[in-house]
Design a protein around this motif. Sequence first.
Motif, PDB file in Angstrom:
ATOM      1  N   ASN A  41      32.272  32.832  62.076  1.00  0.00           N
ATOM      2  CA  ASN A  41      31.425  32.031  62.957  1.00  0.00           C
ATOM      3  C   ASN A  41      29.946  32.043  62.574  1.00  0.00           C
ATOM      4  O   ASN A  41      29.089  31.869  63.427  1.00  0.00           O
ATOM      5  CB  ASN A  41      31.568  32.513  64.399  1.00  0.00           C
ATOM      6  N   VAL A  42      29.627  32.250  61.308  1.00  0.00           N
ATOM      7  CA  VAL A  42      28.245  32.169  60.847  1.00  0.00           C
ATOM      8  C   VAL A  42      27.946  30.715  60.508  1.00  0.00           C
ATOM      9  O   VAL A  42      28.747  30.041  59.850  1.00  0.00           O
ATOM     10  CB  VAL A  42      28.031  33.070  59.613  1.00  0.00           C
ATOM     11  N   ARG A  43      26.780  30.229  60.958  1.00  0.00           N
ATOM     12  CA  ARG A  43      26.420  28.834  60.732  1.00  0.00           C
ATOM     13  C   ARG A  43      26.341  28.536  59.241  1.00  0.00           C
ATOM     14  O   ARG A  43      25.752  29.296  58.468  1.00  0.00           O
ATOM     15  CB  ARG A  43      25.077  28.519  61.410  1.00  0.00           C
ATOM     16  N   ALA A  44      26.948  27.422  58.834  1.00  0.00           N
ATOM     17  CA  ALA A  44      26.972  27.038  57.429  1.00  0.00           C
ATOM     18  C   ALA A  44      25.570  26.663  56.952  1.00  0.00           C
ATOM     19  O   ALA A  44      24.728  26.206  57.721  1.00  0.00           O
ATOM     20  CB  ALA A  44      27.933  25.867  57.214  1.00  0.00           C
ATOM     21  N   GLY A  45      25.328  26.867  55.657  1.00  0.00           N
ATOM     22  CA  GLY A  45      24.058  26.468  55.065  1.00  0.00           C
ATOM     23  C   GLY A  45      22.896  27.367  55.408  1.00  0.00           C
ATOM     24  O   GLY A  45      21.740  26.960  55.321  1.00  0.00           O
ATOM     25  N   THR A  46      23.171  28.606  55.785  1.00  0.00           N
ATOM     26  CA  THR A  46      22.122  29.545  56.183  1.00  0.00           C
ATOM     27  C   THR A  46      22.191  30.773  55.283  1.00  0.00           C
ATOM     28  O   THR A  46      23.216  31.017  54.649  1.00  0.00           O
ATOM     29  CB  THR A  46      22.311  29.975  57.643  1.00  0.00           C
TER      30      THR A  46
END
Length: 366
Positions: A41-46
Amino acid sequence: MRTPTDAGRHQPPHRPHHRQHDLRFHGDSEVGDGLVDLAVNVRAGTPPPWLRERIAASLTGLAAYPDGSAAREAVAARHGRPAGEVLLTAGAAEAFVLLARALRPRRAVVVHPQFTEPESALRAAGHPVERVLLPARDGFRLDPAAVPAGADLVVVGNPTNPTSVLHPAALVRRLARPGRTLVVDEAFMDAVPGERESLAAAGDVPGLVVLRSLTKTWGLAGLRIGYLLAAPDTVAELARAQPLWAVSAPALAAAVACMEPQALAEAARAADTVTADRAYLVARLREVPGVEVAADPPAAPFLLLRLPAAEAVRLRLRELGWAVRRADTFPGLGATWLRVAVRDRRTSDAFTGALAAAMAAGTTAG
């Protein structure tokens, strides 16, 4: 797509729950080379470039022991609380370990389904744990009356992982009472527009401990940075259980950067984007027969799905290049549940197509 109406017989809140769950299983175990990651659940593109630059700049000071004063002040200002009510941690997971080590609960209760590390940490520290299982037929909504009155430690997630349910702050407040420590895991609250229902600024709730994470929205799972907010005496007690210099200088630099106005504005925009992308994914899932979404409405950057033969579907999805999170390791859930992260619309289009194919393959095989 239907909203779940029943998950079988509801376990009474104080009856021991004997089914074994792998409480140490997490979404990163699902990820493999070449798979599209919908399990974590880690935001993509970060992290974004500006944040990577701030972290990199801190590396010139690695010879010095880390000083958390600036980060603690920044977090306190962000939530309108004194610095003495902030404890910086190596991710929210460390906070659960500190609570388990420092507190001596006579009757610890964890409200499930939710993130399993709180219960795991409590059991590892030798504390018996009772489970309150929120049933699917009620939409996994919090019922304060289900929590035993004698519980002196209660843990609840908001919004809850894996159900994506956002509990009203007024209901969560009803769990507080003198002599009880109320732990609210708000690791995903910054993905909720306006952080509605947050208790992070509520210094008036007796025994309240709020946990926050910077790893999800900012893509810092590998850096390990989070914090908790509580009364000064509670913070001091937990700090005594924490190793010296537990939070690294790069993590402290990230905490300061993520509390700045431009970062908070970016996080707010990201929350709006997640909300729109989640609504799109839900709409696409309505086109896949047999798929049910647990929360109505969902509020987190992930969805809990119920579908026939979920384990077989998960394995077929892997063959098609997709990693999703099995959910039978969460107390209160079984083999018919999967959790999927919300991504951009192109990814959602591709995923729902793969999901339909995986489910059709099972029907054909049967």
